[in-house]
Design a protein around this motif. Structure first.
Motif, PDB file in Angstrom:
ATOM      1  N   ILE A   1       3.986  14.582 -12.081  1.00  0.00           N
ATOM      2  CA  ILE A   1       4.559  14.675 -13.431  1.00  0.00           C
ATOM      3  C   ILE A   1       3.643  15.576 -14.261  1.00  0.00           C
ATOM      4  O   ILE A   1       2.434  15.337 -14.331  1.00  0.00           O
ATOM      5  CB  ILE A   1       4.714  13.283 -14.062  1.00  0.00           C
ATOM      6  N   PRO A   2       4.187  16.628 -14.887  1.00  0.00           N
ATOM      7  CA  PRO A   2       3.328  17.639 -15.497  1.00  0.00           C
ATOM      8  C   PRO A   2       2.558  17.214 -16.743  1.00  0.00           C
ATOM      9  O   PRO A   2       1.505  17.764 -17.016  1.00  0.00           O
ATOM     10  CB  PRO A   2       4.284  18.779 -15.832  1.00  0.00           C
ATOM     11  N   ASP A   3       3.041  16.277 -17.503  1.00  0.00           N
ATOM     12  CA  ASP A   3       2.422  15.956 -18.783  1.00  0.00           C
ATOM     13  C   ASP A   3       1.789  14.567 -18.745  1.00  0.00           C
ATOM     14  O   ASP A   3       2.403  13.604 -18.284  1.00  0.00           O
ATOM     15  CB  ASP A   3       3.483  16.021 -19.888  1.00  0.00           C
ATOM     16  N   THR A   4       0.566  14.436 -19.233  1.00  0.00           N
ATOM     17  CA  THR A   4      -0.139  13.152 -19.225  1.00  0.00           C
ATOM     18  C   THR A   4       0.610  12.103 -20.032  1.00  0.00           C
ATOM     19  O   THR A   4       0.680  10.938 -19.635  1.00  0.00           O
ATOM     20  CB  THR A   4      -1.560  13.329 -19.788  1.00  0.00           C
TER      21      THR A   4
ATOM     22  N   VAL B   1       0.851  -1.207   0.000  1.00  0.00           N
ATOM     23  CA  VAL B   1       0.000   0.000   0.000  1.00  0.00           C
ATOM     24  C   VAL B   1       0.877   1.244   0.000  1.00  0.00           C
ATOM     25  O   VAL B   1       0.609   2.214  -0.725  1.00  0.00           O
ATOM     26  CB  VAL B   1      -0.960  -0.012   1.205  1.00  0.00           C
ATOM     27  N   GLY B   2       1.956   1.228   0.779  1.00  0.00           N
ATOM     28  CA  GLY B   2       2.890   2.354   0.789  1.00  0.00           C
ATOM     29  C   GLY B   2       3.534   2.559  -0.571  1.00  0.00           C
ATOM     30  O   GLY B   2       3.720   3.696  -1.015  1.00  0.00           O
ATOM     31  N   TRP B   3       3.867   1.459  -1.250  1.00  0.00           N
ATOM     32  CA  TRP B   3       4.452   1.572  -2.578  1.00  0.00           C
ATOM     33  C   TRP B   3       3.453   2.164  -3.573  1.00  0.00           C
ATOM     34  O   TRP B   3       3.810   2.986  -4.413  1.00  0.00           O
ATOM     35  CB  TRP B   3       4.932   0.204  -3.076  1.00  0.00           C
ATOM     36  N   MET B   4       2.174   1.749  -3.469  1.00  0.00           N
ATOM     37  CA  MET B   4       1.149   2.302  -4.369  1.00  0.00           C
ATOM     38  C   MET B   4       0.953   3.793  -4.111  1.00  0.00           C
ATOM     39  O   MET B   4       0.798   4.573  -5.055  1.00  0.00           O
ATOM     40  CB  MET B   4      -0.160   1.543  -4.208  1.00  0.00           C
ATOM     41  N   VAL B   5       0.971   4.206  -2.845  1.00  0.00           N
ATOM     42  CA  VAL B   5       0.855   5.630  -2.518  1.00  0.00           C
ATOM     43  C   VAL B   5       2.057   6.384  -3.094  1.00  0.00           C
ATOM     44  O   VAL B   5       1.905   7.461  -3.676  1.00  0.00           O
ATOM     45  CB  VAL B   5       0.744   5.831  -0.990  1.00  0.00           C
ATOM     46  N   TRP B   6       3.260   5.805  -2.937  1.00  0.00           N
ATOM     47  CA  TRP B   6       4.467   6.418  -3.487  1.00  0.00           C
ATOM     48  C   TRP B   6       4.358   6.573  -5.005  1.00  0.00           C
ATOM     49  O   TRP B   6       4.663   7.625  -5.562  1.00  0.00           O
ATOM     50  CB  TRP B   6       5.679   5.549  -3.122  1.00  0.00           C
ATOM     51  N   ALA B   7       3.901   5.520  -5.674  1.00  0.00           N
ATOM     52  CA  ALA B   7       3.783   5.554  -7.140  1.00  0.00           C
ATOM     53  C   ALA B   7       2.750   6.589  -7.583  1.00  0.00           C
ATOM     54  O   ALA B   7       2.993   7.368  -8.517  1.00  0.00           O
ATOM     55  CB  ALA B   7       3.412   4.172  -7.665  1.00  0.00           C
ATOM     56  N   LEU B   8       1.598   6.617  -6.934  1.00  0.00           N
ATOM     57  CA  LEU B   8       0.561   7.593  -7.300  1.00  0.00           C
ATOM     58  C   LEU B   8       1.020   9.026  -7.049  1.00  0.00           C
ATOM     59  O   LEU B   8       0.726   9.924  -7.841  1.00  0.00           O
ATOM     60  CB  LEU B   8      -0.729   7.296  -6.549  1.00  0.00           C
ATOM     61  N   ALA B   9       1.744   9.236  -5.954  1.00  0.00           N
ATOM     62  CA  ALA B   9       2.243  10.586  -5.663  1.00  0.00           C
ATOM     63  C   ALA B   9       3.228  11.034  -6.733  1.00  0.00           C
ATOM     64  O   ALA B   9       3.187  12.179  -7.191  1.00  0.00           O
ATOM     65  CB  ALA B   9       2.895  10.617  -4.290  1.00  0.00           C
ATOM     66  N   HIS B  10       4.109  10.135  -7.146  1.00  0.00           N
ATOM     67  CA  HIS B  10       5.064  10.514  -8.186  1.00  0.00           C
ATOM     68  C   HIS B  10       4.371  10.740  -9.524  1.00  0.00           C
ATOM     69  O   HIS B  10       4.717  11.673 -10.249  1.00  0.00           O
ATOM     70  CB  HIS B  10       6.159   9.452  -8.309  1.00  0.00           C
TER      71      HIS B  10
ATOM     72  N   ALA C   1       3.864   7.065 -20.022  1.00  0.00           N
ATOM     73  CA  ALA C   1       5.132   6.413 -20.342  1.00  0.00           C
ATOM     74  C   ALA C   1       5.796   5.861 -19.081  1.00  0.00           C
ATOM     75  O   ALA C   1       6.289   4.720 -19.073  1.00  0.00           O
ATOM     76  CB  ALA C   1       6.071   7.407 -21.033  1.00  0.00           C
ATOM     77  N   LEU C   2       5.795   6.616 -18.012  1.00  0.00           N
ATOM     78  CA  LEU C   2       6.391   6.143 -16.765  1.00  0.00           C
ATOM     79  C   LEU C   2       5.614   4.979 -16.181  1.00  0.00           C
ATOM     80  O   LEU C   2       6.190   3.979 -15.739  1.00  0.00           O
ATOM     81  CB  LEU C   2       6.471   7.281 -15.743  1.00  0.00           C
TER      82      LEU C   2
END
Length: 92
Positions: free
Chosen positions: A78-81, A65-74, A86-87
């Motif tokens: 990111i400014p461009d959809t 769950v912490g990893w998913m929160v980290w991924a969603l936050a990053h 791509a990430l």
């Protein structure tokens, strides 16, 4: 060393309190500069693949769950959809 004295004199002239400090660029002269403000959103760290710690203003997450929160936050910052997609595809 022989260069120490001229360098020291330059630093004293440039950064002495009460004047002689760094000058703002021409485009900023005469304008008021807003003070720097920082908003602390919390701390996150990836420990292992698919295991992270997230402390977001009192909310604590660990593990997958912490990893998913980290991924969603990053991804959110990111400014461009197109770059987000791509990430995300690289992570999968």
């Amino acid at each position: 060393p022989p260069m120490a004295a001229p360098c020291r004199a330059w630093r004293v002239r440039r950064y002495r309190p009460g004047g002689g400090g760094p000058r703002p660029p021409e485009r900023l002269r005469g304008q008021t500069i807003q003070p720097f403000r920082w908003l602390d959103l919390g701390s996150m760290a990836v420990i292992w693949p698919c295991y992270a710690l997230a402390d977001l203003r009192g909310l604590h997450f660990t593990g997958l769950v912490g990893w998913m929160v980290w991924a969603l936050a990053h991804l959110a910052f990111i400014p461009d959809t197109e770059n987000r997609i791509a990430l995300f595809s690289k992570w999968m």
